[in-house]
Design a protein around this motif. Sequence first.
Motif, PDB file in Angstrom:
ATOM      1  N   TYR A  86       0.821  -1.208   0.000  1.00 30.41           N
ATOM      2  CA  TYR A  86       0.000   0.000   0.000  1.00 30.41           C
ATOM      3  C   TYR A  86       0.858   1.263   0.000  1.00 30.41           C
ATOM      4  O   TYR A  86       1.863   1.344   0.687  1.00 30.41           O
ATOM      5  N   LEU A  87       0.383   2.248  -0.746  1.00 29.82           N
ATOM      6  CA  LEU A  87       0.818   3.624  -0.614  1.00 29.82           C
ATOM      7  C   LEU A  87      -0.482   4.418  -0.604  1.00 29.82           C
ATOM      8  O   LEU A  87      -1.130   4.569  -1.637  1.00 29.82           O
ATOM      9  N   ILE A  88      -0.895   4.858   0.581  1.00 23.68           N
ATOM     10  CA  ILE A  88      -2.156   5.588   0.744  1.00 23.68           C
ATOM     11  C   ILE A  88      -1.827   6.898   1.452  1.00 23.68           C
ATOM     12  O   ILE A  88      -1.439   6.890   2.621  1.00 23.68           O
ATOM     13  N   GLU A  89      -1.971   8.015   0.736  1.00 22.44           N
ATOM     14  CA  GLU A  89      -1.600   9.309   1.301  1.00 22.44           C
ATOM     15  C   GLU A  89      -2.654  10.363   0.996  1.00 22.44           C
ATOM     16  O   GLU A  89      -2.814  10.777  -0.149  1.00 22.44           O
ATOM     17  N   GLY A  90      -3.351  10.778   2.048  1.00 20.15           N
ATOM     18  CA  GLY A  90      -4.199  11.949   1.945  1.00 20.15           C
ATOM     19  C   GLY A  90      -3.362  13.171   2.299  1.00 20.15           C
ATOM     20  O   GLY A  90      -2.146  13.074   2.471  1.00 20.15           O
ATOM     21  N   LEU A  91      -3.999  14.307   2.406  1.00 21.54           N
ATOM     22  CA  LEU A  91      -3.325  15.541   2.810  1.00 21.54           C
ATOM     23  C   LEU A  91      -3.734  15.888   4.234  1.00 21.54           C
ATOM     24  O   LEU A  91      -4.844  15.545   4.659  1.00 21.54           O
ATOM     25  N   VAL A 148       4.374   1.164   1.969  1.00 23.95           N
ATOM     26  CA  VAL A 148       5.189   2.351   1.743  1.00 23.95           C
ATOM     27  C   VAL A 148       4.744   3.467   2.676  1.00 23.95           C
ATOM     28  O   VAL A 148       5.555   4.088   3.356  1.00 23.95           O
ATOM     29  N   SER A 149       3.431   3.721   2.704  1.00 22.16           N
ATOM     30  CA  SER A 149       2.919   4.835   3.482  1.00 22.16           C
ATOM     31  C   SER A 149       1.419   4.672   3.689  1.00 22.16           C
ATOM     32  O   SER A 149       0.723   4.143   2.828  1.00 22.16           O
ATOM     33  N   CYS A 150       0.940   5.149   4.805  1.00 23.60           N
ATOM     34  CA  CYS A 150      -0.497   5.190   5.079  1.00 23.60           C
ATOM     35  C   CYS A 150      -0.726   6.340   6.059  1.00 23.60           C
ATOM     36  O   CYS A 150      -0.569   6.181   7.263  1.00 23.60           O
ATOM     37  N   VAL A 151      -1.054   7.524   5.508  1.00 21.25           N
ATOM     38  CA  VAL A 151      -1.221   8.719   6.330  1.00 21.25           C
ATOM     39  C   VAL A 151      -2.411   9.530   5.852  1.00 21.25           C
ATOM     40  O   VAL A 151      -2.781   9.491   4.678  1.00 21.25           O
ATOM     41  N   CYS A 170      -2.727   2.319   9.097  1.00 23.73           N
ATOM     42  CA  CYS A 170      -3.493   3.457   9.590  1.00 23.73           C
ATOM     43  C   CYS A 170      -5.008   3.201   9.560  1.00 23.73           C
ATOM     44  O   CYS A 170      -5.789   4.083   9.910  1.00 23.73           O
ATOM     45  N   CYS A 171      -5.425   2.021   9.185  1.00 22.52           N
ATOM     46  CA  CYS A 171      -6.853   1.696   9.112  1.00 22.52           C
ATOM     47  C   CYS A 171      -7.308   0.938  10.356  1.00 22.52           C
ATOM     48  O   CYS A 171      -6.518   0.229  10.982  1.00 22.52           O
TER      49      CYS A 171
END
Length: 133
Positions: A82-87, A109-112, A128-129
């Motif tokens: 996963y690469l999940i990136e909000g702002l 990779v990222s989850c933010v 992050c879920c």
Amino acid sequence: MLNGTYIGIRMKSQRGRGGVVSDILYRNIKMLNIATDCIRLNLNYHPDLNRTNASATPIFRDIRLENIDCVSTNPLAHGSSYLIEGLPESHIQNLTLRNVTVSADLKEVSCVNVDCSCDKATVVCPTCCKKER
């Protein structure tokens, strides 16, 4: 069936683009030999580019992934789960994973900046879920 693609499931945007992407459903997808990420949802696609519209912030919301299977990535590449990136100012809202399976050996990779949940059938829920009990 996705076989040998660069990225599996992908949605991208960036600051300055604006717009709302909502009510999206990915269902019944099997992925093999993915070169990079099984799942990439990114509101910070090119953070260093000049903004098209300085006041426009994109929104992703109400996205469901159901019956998704990413069993392997390309052994010559550095595949990830996963690469999940909000702002910070625009979290990805209401991302739901139902019966999503990614290979346990794939790193995240990222989850933010995302509000998401996984059901009990999801194997390797992003960090992050919230996982249903």
